[in-house]
Design a protein around this motif. Structure first.
Motif, PDB file in Angstrom:
ATOM      1  N   UNK A  99       0.880  -1.192   0.198  1.00  0.00           N
ATOM      2  CA  UNK A  99      -0.147   0.011   0.001  1.00  0.00           C
ATOM      3  C   UNK A  99       0.815   1.117   0.082  1.00  0.00           C
ATOM      4  N   UNK A 100       0.621   2.076  -0.952  1.00  0.00           N
ATOM      5  CA  UNK A 100       1.319   3.446  -0.994  1.00  0.00           C
ATOM      6  C   UNK A 100       0.363   4.534  -1.116  1.00  0.00           C
ATOM      7  N   UNK A 101       0.464   5.455  -0.159  1.00  0.00           N
ATOM      8  CA  UNK A 101      -0.365   6.660   0.060  1.00  0.00           C
ATOM      9  C   UNK A 101       0.435   8.072  -0.245  1.00  0.00           C
ATOM     10  N   UNK A 102      -0.252   8.955  -0.784  1.00  0.00           N
ATOM     11  CA  UNK A 102       0.084  10.326  -1.002  1.00  0.00           C
ATOM     12  C   UNK A 102      -0.763  11.252  -0.501  1.00  0.00           C
ATOM     13  N   UNK A 103      -0.826  11.437   0.929  1.00  0.00           N
ATOM     14  CA  UNK A 103      -1.899  12.503   1.387  1.00  0.00           C
ATOM     15  C   UNK A 103      -3.124  11.490   1.598  1.00  0.00           C
ATOM     16  N   UNK A 104      -4.213  11.977   0.935  1.00  0.00           N
ATOM     17  CA  UNK A 104      -5.587  11.103   0.877  1.00  0.00           C
ATOM     18  C   UNK A 104      -5.514  10.205  -0.123  1.00  0.00           C
ATOM     19  N   UNK A 105      -4.598  10.193  -1.025  1.00  0.00           N
ATOM     20  CA  UNK A 105      -4.769   9.551  -2.407  1.00  0.00           C
ATOM     21  C   UNK A 105      -3.877   8.090  -2.008  1.00  0.00           C
ATOM     22  N   UNK A 106      -4.626   7.175  -2.321  1.00  0.00           N
ATOM     23  CA  UNK A 106      -3.850   5.688  -2.180  1.00  0.00           C
ATOM     24  C   UNK A 106      -3.681   5.337  -3.517  1.00  0.00           C
ATOM     25  N   UNK A 107      -2.299   5.504  -3.814  1.00  0.00           N
ATOM     26  CA  UNK A 107      -1.977   5.441  -5.354  1.00  0.00           C
ATOM     27  C   UNK A 107      -1.928   3.788  -5.604  1.00  0.00           C
ATOM     28  N   UNK A 108      -1.342   2.885  -4.478  1.00  0.00           N
ATOM     29  CA  UNK A 108      -1.267   1.529  -4.562  1.00  0.00           C
ATOM     30  C   UNK A 108      -1.967   0.945  -3.445  1.00  0.00           C
ATOM     31  N   UNK A 109      -3.189   0.130  -3.539  1.00  0.00           N
ATOM     32  CA  UNK A 109      -4.008  -0.160  -2.579  1.00  0.00           C
ATOM     33  C   UNK A 109      -3.895  -1.619  -2.545  1.00  0.00           C
ATOM     34  N   UNK A 110      -2.889  -2.510  -2.063  1.00  0.00           N
ATOM     35  CA  UNK A 110      -2.738  -3.821  -1.689  1.00  0.00           C
ATOM     36  C   UNK A 110      -2.574  -4.478  -2.985  1.00  0.00           C
ATOM     37  N   UNK A 111      -1.287  -4.834  -3.363  1.00  0.00           N
ATOM     38  CA  UNK A 111      -0.868  -5.324  -4.418  1.00  0.00           C
ATOM     39  C   UNK A 111       0.168  -6.363  -4.124  1.00  0.00           C
ATOM     40  N   UNK A 112      -0.192  -7.748  -4.778  1.00  0.00           N
ATOM     41  CA  UNK A 112       0.747  -8.650  -4.659  1.00  0.00           C
ATOM     42  C   UNK A 112       1.030  -8.951  -6.321  1.00  0.00           C
TER      43      UNK A 112
END
Length: 312
Positions: A8-21
């Motif tokens: 999971x990668x977030x920038x502020x409120x934006x979840x750019x990557x949301x649980x990736x395998x």
């Protein structure tokens, strides 16, 4: 060899990557496909150690990536980036030799000239010595991209991460660069993650395809399986823009916004099945699980899963 687990990668409120395998094996080319803004470049940067995930982890050869300076330095000898714009990647004031020698100098590799010569030759710039003193503006677009690739090869990596590697090149040159990547895979056993919005490119080069939408992998599998028999409505829409597609699918709704992830299936506001009345209640209300990192065909779609359950 290189794997993302529940990243999971977030920038502020934006979840750019949301649980990736996602995994890349030795000698395997994986295409990461999706529209601009879906999170694929952020995922690539995270796999390179340029972004640190808020949760989940990146591992190399089975060991979690350490973000200490020394560990990252060693890691980046093994995993190298090839950017889409060779003109922007190369310093116009540096010769080809200086551009390719930069990495070996940083890592204090011995026999610098031999390393540069070998890298240029493997990238298809022969005889290498003829290019040593040239500047980027003296080269064609294809030659500049080969210099960028040579700069990565100079460190003898095990994995290349190529972000739209042929997007800025003329059509006549694209095939040459793709053939080069395939030859490097065959000759050197290099693995590669190729980030692209072009499913035609994925068809020509990749062993596996992972389709990304709004921070998640929504379909993955062997390239032939995914591209000849796409299961997810989003994959079907992406494929419909290819010239040989019998039908163009026009997606409704707004492009994805990582600050406002919809309830239920994140694709349902734009889904052609839902728009045609062929969705089910779960499309609007039930989140889909994160797909695992596997080579088996898999899809995150309530309608497809319901059909599979009904037929089994």
């Amino acid at each position: 060899m290189l794997e993302a687990t529940d990243v999971v990668v977030e920038f502020g409120r934006a979840r750019a990557v949301d649980g990736v395998n996602l995994s890349v094996a030795p000698g395997e080319i994986v295409a990461l496909v999706g529209e601009s803004g879906c999170g694929k470049t952020t995922l690539a940067r995270t796999l390179l150690g340029l972004e640190k995930p808020r949760s989940g982890n990146v591992s190399y050869e089975g060991r979690p990536l350490s973000y200490s300076g020394r560990a990252l330095r060693a890691f980046r000898r093994q995993v190298q980036l090839v950017l889409q714009d060779p003109t922007g990647s190369l310093n116009p004031r540096h010769t080809v030799y200086e551009a390719v020698a930069e990495g070996p100098r940083i890592h204090k590799l011995p026999d610098e000239e031999a390393v540069v010569t070998s890298a240029l030759a493997r990238a298809g710039l022969r005889p290498p010595e003829r290019f040593f003193l040239r500047y980027p503006h003296e080269l064609s677009g294809g030659q500049r991209q080969r210099v960028v690739i040579a700069g990565a090869l100079a460190l003898d990596p095990k994995i290349l991460i190529a972000d739209e590697p042929v997007a800025s090149l003329d059509a006549s040159i694209r095939g040459e660069i793709l053939a080069l990547l395939l030859r490097l895979r065959d000759d050197l056993g290099l693995g590669a993650l190729v980030v692209t919005h072009d499913l035609g490119l994925a068809w020509n080069i990749a062993d596996r395809v992972a389709v990304m939408y709004l921070g998640r992998i929504v379909e993955s599998g062997r390239t032939e399986d995914v591209l000849t028999n796409p299961q997810h409505p989003y994959t079907q829409a992406l494929l419909s823009v290819l010239p040989e597609s019998p039908e163009r699918i026009i997606l409704t709704g707004e492009p994805p916004d990582p600050t406002q992830i919809p309830s239920g299936c994140r694709f349902h506001p734009r889904c052609q099945l839902v728009a045609a009345g062929n969705g089910i209640d779960a499309c609007h209300s039930t989140p889909l699980p994160v797909l695992p990192a596997t080579t088996d065909p898999q899809v995150a779609c309530h309608v497809v899963q319901a059909l599979q359950a009904a037929s089994s």
